[in-house]
Scaffold this motif. Sequence first.
Motif, mmCIF file in Angstrom:
data_model
loop_
_atom_site.group_PDB
_atom_site.id
_atom_site.type_symbol
_atom_site.label_atom_id
_atom_site.label_comp_id
_atom_site.label_asym_id
_atom_site.label_seq_id
_atom_site.Cartn_x
_atom_site.Cartn_y
_atom_site.Cartn_z
ATOM 1 N N TYR A 71 -2.715 -47.345 -42.514
ATOM 2 C CA TYR A 71 -1.470 -47.994 -42.890
ATOM 3 C C TYR A 71 -0.779 -47.145 -43.925
ATOM 4 N N ASP A 72 0.455 -46.772 -43.646
ATOM 5 C CA ASP A 72 1.276 -45.978 -44.552
ATOM 6 C C ASP A 72 2.648 -46.640 -44.594
ATOM 7 N N PRO A 73 2.999 -47.335 -45.688
ATOM 8 C CA PRO A 73 4.273 -48.055 -45.718
ATOM 9 C C PRO A 73 5.496 -47.140 -45.620
ATOM 10 N N LEU A 74 5.339 -45.874 -45.925
ATOM 11 C CA LEU A 74 6.455 -44.937 -45.835
ATOM 12 C C LEU A 74 6.654 -44.410 -44.414
ATOM 13 N N ASN A 75 5.698 -44.620 -43.544
ATOM 14 C CA ASN A 75 5.761 -44.085 -42.190
ATOM 15 C C ASN A 75 5.803 -45.242 -41.184
ATOM 16 N N GLN A 76 6.768 -46.129 -41.350
ATOM 17 C CA GLN A 76 6.925 -47.279 -40.482
ATOM 18 C C GLN A 76 8.241 -47.157 -39.705
#
Length: 60
Positions: free
Chosen positions: A51-56
Motif C-alpha cells: 500500500y502506497d498512498p502516493l501511488n493510487q
Amino acid sequence: MKIKYPEHSFQFQDFNYESHFGNYIISYTDQDEQRISLMLEPQFLPVLIIYDPLNQPMKD
C-alpha cells in the motif's frame, strides 16, 4: 522513498510491525508535515510495498 519520489522531501518517522495486519508499517512526513504510511509484506525480508498512498489511481 528517495528513489521512487525524488521530487519530494520525506522525513523518516517510524517503522513498526502491526500484528493486527501481520505486516510492517513504515511512516514518513512530507514537507507539509503530513504523515505518509506504507504497508509492507511479508513479515520476513525481502519486503514488498503493498500500500502506497502516493501511488493510487486518480479519483473523479
